[in-house]
Structures are given as structure tokens and as C-alpha cells.
Design an enzyme around this catalytic site. Structure first.
Site, short mmCIF file in Angstrom:
data_model
loop_
_atom_site.label_atom_id
_atom_site.label_comp_id
_atom_site.label_asym_id
_atom_site.label_seq_id
_atom_site.Cartn_x
_atom_site.Cartn_y
_atom_site.Cartn_z
CB THR A 206 15.32 -15.79 -15.60
OG1 THR A 206 15.63 -14.68 -16.45
CG2 THR A 206 13.90 -16.23 -15.85
CB ALA A 234 15.47 -10.36 -13.33
NE ARG A 235 22.28 -8.98 -12.68
CZ ARG A 235 21.98 -8.63 -11.42
NH1 ARG A 235 20.88 -7.97 -11.15
NH2 ARG A 235 22.79 -8.92 -10.43
CG ASP A 259 15.44 -2.03 -9.91
OD1 ASP A 259 15.54 -0.82 -9.60
OD2 ASP A 259 16.06 -2.94 -9.31
CD GLU A 264 21.75 -1.83 -14.21
OE1 GLU A 264 22.36 -1.88 -13.13
OE2 GLU A 264 20.73 -2.51 -14.44
CG HIS A 285 20.43 -2.47 -10.19
ND1 HIS A 285 21.20 -3.11 -11.14
CD2 HIS A 285 20.09 -3.43 -9.29
CE1 HIS A 285 21.33 -4.39 -10.80
NE2 HIS A 285 20.66 -4.60 -9.67
N GLY A 287 16.53 -2.73 -6.45
CA GLY A 287 15.93 -3.95 -5.91
C GLY A 287 16.47 -4.36 -4.55
P1 NAD Z 1 17.14 -17.88 -8.47
O1 NAD Z 1 18.36 -18.53 -8.98
O2 NAD Z 1 16.65 -18.23 -7.11
O3 NAD Z 1 15.92 -18.11 -9.49
C1 NAD Z 1 16.07 -17.98 -10.87
C2 NAD Z 1 15.09 -18.95 -11.49
O4 NAD Z 1 15.10 -18.74 -12.91
C3 NAD Z 1 15.46 -20.43 -11.27
O5 NAD Z 1 14.39 -21.10 -10.63
C4 NAD Z 1 15.71 -20.96 -12.67
O6 NAD Z 1 15.30 -22.31 -12.84
C5 NAD Z 1 14.88 -20.00 -13.49
N1 NAD Z 1 15.22 -20.01 -14.91
C6 NAD Z 1 16.42 -20.25 -15.49
N2 NAD Z 1 16.31 -20.19 -16.83
C7 NAD Z 1 15.01 -19.92 -17.10
C8 NAD Z 1 14.29 -19.73 -18.30
N3 NAD Z 1 14.88 -19.85 -19.48
N4 NAD Z 1 12.97 -19.43 -18.21
C9 NAD Z 1 12.36 -19.33 -17.00
N5 NAD Z 1 13.01 -19.51 -15.83
C10 NAD Z 1 14.32 -19.79 -15.88
O7 NAD Z 1 17.40 -16.29 -8.60
P2 NAD Z 1 16.76 -15.13 -7.73
O8 NAD Z 1 17.57 -14.95 -6.51
O9 NAD Z 1 15.31 -15.34 -7.64
O10 NAD Z 1 17.09 -13.88 -8.67
C11 NAD Z 1 16.39 -13.68 -9.87
C12 NAD Z 1 17.03 -12.54 -10.66
O11 NAD Z 1 16.91 -11.33 -9.92
C13 NAD Z 1 18.52 -12.72 -10.95
O12 NAD Z 1 18.77 -12.24 -12.26
C14 NAD Z 1 19.19 -11.79 -9.94
O13 NAD Z 1 20.45 -11.38 -10.35
C15 NAD Z 1 18.18 -10.66 -9.92
N6 NAD Z 1 18.23 -9.78 -8.76
C16 NAD Z 1 18.03 -8.46 -8.98
C17 NAD Z 1 18.01 -7.59 -7.91
C18 NAD Z 1 17.83 -6.11 -8.12
O14 NAD Z 1 18.39 -5.35 -7.38
N7 NAD Z 1 17.09 -5.67 -9.12
C19 NAD Z 1 18.18 -8.07 -6.60
C20 NAD Z 1 18.36 -9.45 -6.41
C21 NAD Z 1 18.38 -10.30 -7.51
C1 MLT Z 2 21.99 -8.54 -6.97
O1 MLT Z 2 22.36 -9.23 -7.91
O2 MLT Z 2 22.17 -8.86 -5.79
C2 MLT Z 2 21.25 -7.30 -7.25
O3 MLT Z 2 21.26 -6.91 -8.56
C3 MLT Z 2 21.44 -6.20 -6.30
C4 MLT Z 2 22.77 -5.52 -6.27
O4 MLT Z 2 23.29 -5.13 -7.30
O5 MLT Z 2 23.31 -5.38 -5.19
#
Ligand code: NAD
Ligand code: MLT
Length: 320
Positions: A206, A234-235, A259, A264, A285, A287
Site C-alpha cells: 500500500t 512498500a514503505r 526493504d 532511511e 531500499h 526494490g
Molecule cells: P498502487 O497505487 O498501484 O497500489 C497500492 C494499492 O494499495 C491500491 O490498490 C490501493 O487501493 C491499496 N490501498 C490503499 N489503502 C489501503 C488500505 N488501507 N489497505 C489495503 N490496501 C490499500 O501502488 P504500487 O505501485 O503497487 O506501490 C505499492 C507501494 O510500494 C507504494 O508504497 C510504493 O511507494 C512502494 N514501492 C516501493 C518500492 C521499493 O523500492 N521498495 C518500489 C516501488 C514502489
Molecule cells: C519508489 O517509490 O519508486 C521506490 O521506493 C523506489 C525508489 O525509491 O526509487
């Protein structure tokens, strides 16, 4: 907006194709990393565009003191490091590249789930240190286990699909998940209260918003199965770090893969103890840290800047 994008500052390491694509469209680019807040503000007196990854914090102060700034681009998904309200107040456009790194984040998540099940990092470290601990690092099969995906957006859905190939039963919670989509992906759409007692693995995908802050906390962890594994790519802040540490110490939680962290790089003693816990696999981090994802997000953000400047694309970067 078409004539206002004079020059762009790239203040975090972003794949070189971003700079190349902008330059190719005659948009002047300056690349300067690791700027202090004051240095960033000084530099931004000369630029209308700013491209960041996650290190640069684009705060209220930056928006207030950089009147030339018209557009901020995040080469990535989350825009947590950009004060969106301040941007709106100042009429600054904020762009990101949702989806450009989803597969990479998904693949890291799946890697971490497999690593948790088979104690891979711990066993590797032990062998490197000269031990032959076959019994200590015996694990579990994923086949037949239940994976809960909280957040079935871009990344959550890809994780669900891949882990089904391992024979996992996938259950999911997302307020926006329809029964039709759940059926299409082949996941069971359940409420959180139905999920806690039956999940063997819980992975969160999320955004970090008030509704998801500490979604995994002492109360919800207590409702989980004995031996549950927690994954967060995720975060930081979606999982309460202190509660997770306590439940790992009690043995109720069998392991966690993280991750992302509240701070951070992490400095808080609780986070550092969590990272050091023998049942925790922690990555800095990573991902989105693949060649493909970084090239994709760099190209996508550059293309959006080119489009905003009113220049039509002269070429597309190839490769991914
Ligand atoms: P997305 O917007 O496609 O999906 C997020 C989903 O979470 C949505 O479908 C939304 O309806 C759902 N959501 C919102 N509130 C909720 C709740 N209370 N309970 C359950 N679900 C809920 O996002 P995404 O692109 O799939 O990214 C997901 C997460 O991963 C984000 O936090 C993004 O920043 C993170 N991310 C991290 C990395 C990394 O390097 N670790 C890389 C890319 C994205
Ligand atoms: C993102 O939100 O895209 C990820 O956390 C990855 C990044 O920090 O670049």
C-alpha cells in the site's frame, strides 16, 4: 506550461538516459548530487524543473524559496519526499513514474518471501563464516501456505500471480479490489479480520497514508498465526517497527523481510535492533534498484518533461 521549462536540475542519481533525453530535446540540464538544503535552494534559483529520486527532500521551504520552480519530477513511484501541499499552494506540477519499477519491486518481494522460507541469507552467512549448519537452517515449503497481500495495486497483483506459481493460496485485502478482479487474478478477497488468523505470510503493498500507518501493529500482530512472516517492500511506517521487534523476540512472529524503514538510512536504536535480529532479512531500499527499472523510470520522467516543454519526442531510449 509549454514555454516555461527553461532548464532542469537533476539532484539524485537517475539513469543517464534521463539527462540524454532532455539534452537531445534542447532542454538544458544540470546534474548535482548530495546538495544540502541551502545548496539546493541556491541552485534552484536558476532552474524551472527539478528531477529527484528519494534522497532530495523537496520541502515547503524549498517551494517557498524557489519562485522559478515550475515542475518537480520523481523518477520512481512514491512522492513521499515531496511536500505535495506546498507544491499545490505554489502551483508547481509534481510528476512521477508509477509502474516503471513495479516488476522490480515485485521480484524483490518474491525473492524475500523465498529467502524467509529457506533462511537463505542466514545460511549463506553461516557457511561463509566456516560453519556447516544444515539442521539450524532447515526451512518450510511455500507450496500449500497462505500468502496475504495487503494492497492489490500494481505490485501486489504481480506478487500474487508469481507466488501462486509456487503453489501458495493467495488471500488479499484492498478497499478498491472488486470481486471481478479478485476472480480474474485468482485471489480470495477477504477482510483484514479474516486475514490475520489464517495468513502464513503477510506482504504489504500500500502507499503510506494515514489509513495504512502502522497497519501491522501490536494488536494486529497478536491476531496473527503463531509463526507468521511479515514482508514490507512498500514503505517504512506501514509496519510498526517496535511492535514487530517485540513479536519477533517473543517468537510469535517467525521472521520478517524489510526493504524500507521509518527513517532511511536508519539511525533509530529500535530499527537498528530490528535489522540486526537473526530472524530479519533487511535490504537497503533496493526494490527499484535494477538496471531495467532505473532506465525505465529515468526515460519516463524525461519524456514527461519533454512533453511539458511542448517539444515532441525526437527519439525513445531503447533497451527495456
Ligand atoms: P498502487 O497505487 O498501484 O497500489 C497500492 C494499492 O494499495 C491500491 O490498490 C490501493 O487501493 C491499496 N490501498 C490503499 N489503502 C489501503 C488500505 N488501507 N489497505 C489495503 N490496501 C490499500 O501502488 P504500487 O505501485 O503497487 O506501490 C505499492 C507501494 O510500494 C507504494 O508504497 C510504493 O511507494 C512502494 N514501492 C516501493 C518500492 C521499493 O523500492 N521498495 C518500489 C516501488 C514502489
Ligand atoms: C519508489 O517509490 O519508486 C521506490 O521506493 C523506489 C525508489 O525509491 O526509487
Amino acid at each position: 506550461m509549454s514555454t516555461t521549462l527553461g532548464s532542469v536540475l537533476i539532484s539524485d542519481p537517475v539513469d543517464v538516459c534521463c539527462e540524454e533525453l532532455l539534452a537531445h530535446h534542447d532542454i538544458p540540464v544540470t546534474v548535482k548530487y548530495k546538495l544540502s538544503k541551502e545548496e539546493l535552494i541556491k541552485e534552484l534559483q536558476n532552474h524551472e524543473g527539478l528531477i529527484v529520486r528519494s534522497e532530495t527532500k523537496v520541502t515547503n521551504d524549498v517551494f517557498a524559496r524557489c519562485p522559478k520552480l515550475r515542475v518537480v519530477g520523481r523518477a520512481g513511484t512514491g512522492v513521499d519526499n515531496i511536500d505535495l501541499q506546498a507544491a499545490t499552494r505554489k502551483g508547481v506540477i509534481v510528476l512521477n513514474t508509477p509502474g516503471g519499477n513495479s516488476i522490480s519491486a515485485c521480484e524483490l518481494t518474491c525473492t524475500l518471501i523465498c529467502s524467509l522460507a529457506r533462511n537463505v541469507p542466514q545460511a549463506v552467512q553461516s557457511l561463509k563464516e566456516g560453519r556447516w549448519d544444515r539442521k539450524l537452517y532447515a526451512g518450510f515449503e511455500l507450496s500449500g501456505k497462505t500468502l496475504a497481500v495487503l494492497g492489490m495495486g500494481r505490485i501486489g497483483r504481480e506478487v500474487a500471480r508469481r507466488m501462486q506459481a509456487f503453489g501458495m493460496r493467495v488471500i488479499a485485502f484492498d478497499p478498491l479490489l472488486t470481486q471481478q478482479i479478485a476472480d480474474q487474478i485468482g485471489v480470495e478477497k477477504l477482510s483484514l479480520d479474516e486475514i490475520w488468523p489464517i495468513a502464513d505470510y503477510i506482504t504489504v503493498h500500500t502507499p503510506l497514508i494515514p489509513q495504512t500507518k502502522n497497519l501491522i501493529n501490536a494488536t494486529t500482530l497478536a491476531k496473527c498465526k503463531e509463526g507468521v512472516y511479515i514482508v514490507n517492500v512498500a514503505r517504512g511506517g506501514i509496519v510498526d517497527e517496535e511492535a514487530l521487534l517485540n513479536t519477533l523476540k517473543s517468537g510469535h512472529c517467525a521472521g520478517a523481510a524489510l526493504d524500507v524503514f521509518v527513517e532511511e538510512p536508519p539511525k533509530n536504536p529500535v530499527t537498528l535492533e530490528l535489522i540486526a535480529h537473526p530472524k530479519v532479512i533487511a535490504t537497503p531500499h533496493l526494490g527499484a534498484s535494477t538496471e531495467e527499472a532505473q532506465q525505465r523510470v529515468a526515460e519516463e520522467i524525461a519524456q514527461q518533461f519533454v512533453a511539458l516543454s511542448g517539444k515532441s519526442a525526437k527519439y525513445a531510449v531503447t533497451g527495456v
